[in-house]
Design a protein around this motif. Sequence first.
Motif, PDB file in Angstrom:
ATOM      1  N   LYS A  64       0.889  -1.179   0.000  1.00  0.00           N
ATOM      2  CA  LYS A  64       0.000   0.000   0.000  1.00  0.00           C
ATOM      3  C   LYS A  64       0.919   1.220   0.000  1.00  0.00           C
ATOM      4  N   SER A  65       0.960   1.950  -1.122  1.00  0.00           N
ATOM      5  CA  SER A  65       1.992   2.979  -1.272  1.00  0.00           C
ATOM      6  C   SER A  65       1.726   4.239  -0.446  1.00  0.00           C
ATOM      7  N   GLN A  66       2.831   4.907  -0.125  1.00  0.00           N
ATOM      8  CA  GLN A  66       2.818   6.230   0.497  1.00  0.00           C
ATOM      9  C   GLN A  66       2.012   6.302   1.810  1.00  0.00           C
ATOM     10  N   GLN A  67       2.444   5.516   2.808  1.00  0.00           N
ATOM     11  CA  GLN A  67       1.747   5.545   4.097  1.00  0.00           C
ATOM     12  C   GLN A  67       2.477   6.391   5.144  1.00  0.00           C
ATOM     13  N   LEU A  68       3.822   6.368   5.087  1.00  0.00           N
ATOM     14  CA  LEU A  68       4.635   7.029   6.115  1.00  0.00           C
ATOM     15  C   LEU A  68       5.553   8.061   5.454  1.00  0.00           C
ATOM     16  N   LEU A  69       5.485   9.319   5.944  1.00  0.00           N
ATOM     17  CA  LEU A  69       6.352  10.379   5.421  1.00  0.00           C
ATOM     18  C   LEU A  69       7.260  10.874   6.546  1.00  0.00           C
ATOM     19  N   ILE A  70       8.577  10.847   6.291  1.00  0.00           N
ATOM     20  CA  ILE A  70       9.553  11.320   7.289  1.00  0.00           C
ATOM     21  C   ILE A  70      10.292  12.519   6.702  1.00  0.00           C
ATOM     22  N   LEU A  71      10.241  13.657   7.405  1.00  0.00           N
ATOM     23  CA  LEU A  71      10.920  14.872   6.955  1.00  0.00           C
ATOM     24  C   LEU A  71      12.127  15.144   7.842  1.00  0.00           C
ATOM     25  N   ALA A  72      13.235  15.526   7.222  1.00  0.00           N
ATOM     26  CA  ALA A  72      14.469  15.847   7.959  1.00  0.00           C
ATOM     27  C   ALA A  72      15.000  17.189   7.463  1.00  0.00           C
TER      28      ALA A  72
END
Length: 360
Positions: A64-72
Amino acid sequence: MISTFPKAWQEKMTKLDFTQLTDIQRKVFEPISQGDNVLGISPTGTGKTLAYLLPSLLKLKPKKSQQLLILAPNTELAGQIFEVSKEWAEPLGLTAQLFLSGSSQKRQIERLKKGPEILIGTPGRVFELIKLKKIKMMAIDTIVLDEFDELLSESQYHFVSKIINYVPRNHQMIYMSATNKVDSSLLAENTLRFDLSGSALDTISHYYITIDKRNRVELLRKLANIPGFRGLVFFNNLSDLGASEERLQFNHTSAISLASDVNVKFRKIILEKFKNHELALLLATDLVARGIDIDNLEYVINFDIARDIETYTHRAGRTGRMGKAGAVITFVAHPEDLKKLKKFANVSEIFVKNQQLYIK
């Protein structure tokens, strides 16, 4: 808790001699697993990346694509998170992709077509891809803001706030920070706060060397000549960093700078050489050094005394990571500097003689 992890993870942990979770990992595991909004504050080097990754990855559904977004806040940290994510995601059949400014946008769009479950990147590039409708924020369940205190800077936060505005209302927010300099008004509603900023890393020894300002570069050369010595050297000013690098290299010292204008590929080569003990000194500013994670780094050197305790803590946290021993050496040229340094840490004086360090 480790005994409840997937078998592939347990085997990996056994190999890594990872027998128990750190304090921050233990504290936030359950709330993140349950989908709560969480703010985790803990010193650099206490395992914050895995603190949010382990529970977050276990919640993801493969394919299931694009579930978790991590920004740094910068490319180094984003790259570091990407490497750690891959390591723990792949045994679960999950894929991570990295999105950085300065890398080919076209290639990144191609990677998105493969449907990665985990997206990691810097705010500017991620926002560009959202505007192009390539990153679909309606699919995102969880957003992680790593080094949240850094993402609050003017150059970053306007992208971060725009990105957050694109997500559905019922998404989860996770904030991670090494310092408690966090504006609570910017947190999502009902955010649970876990503040371990007072838990200092007691595996780090703090030292100073009294030195005339004019002789600091010569002292760096002497340190570089100690057999097996490897140190990350922090400068407050780019001009001092550039001049020191020139003088050190003129004297054939094993030293190189990680300046912000060095391209991503070359930075990677420099870091690899440093990690492999092929370089004695890596010179950097605070901004550039964010996200640099070097296993078993022996020394952090403050060419200039850090401007404040938060900066000192961030610098010191590059060594002594995950319970390993490390040392911080600060060059002190003035009694006022020593007074300031003593507010940051409990320091002992040392000196260099015959290619060895001695405590006075």
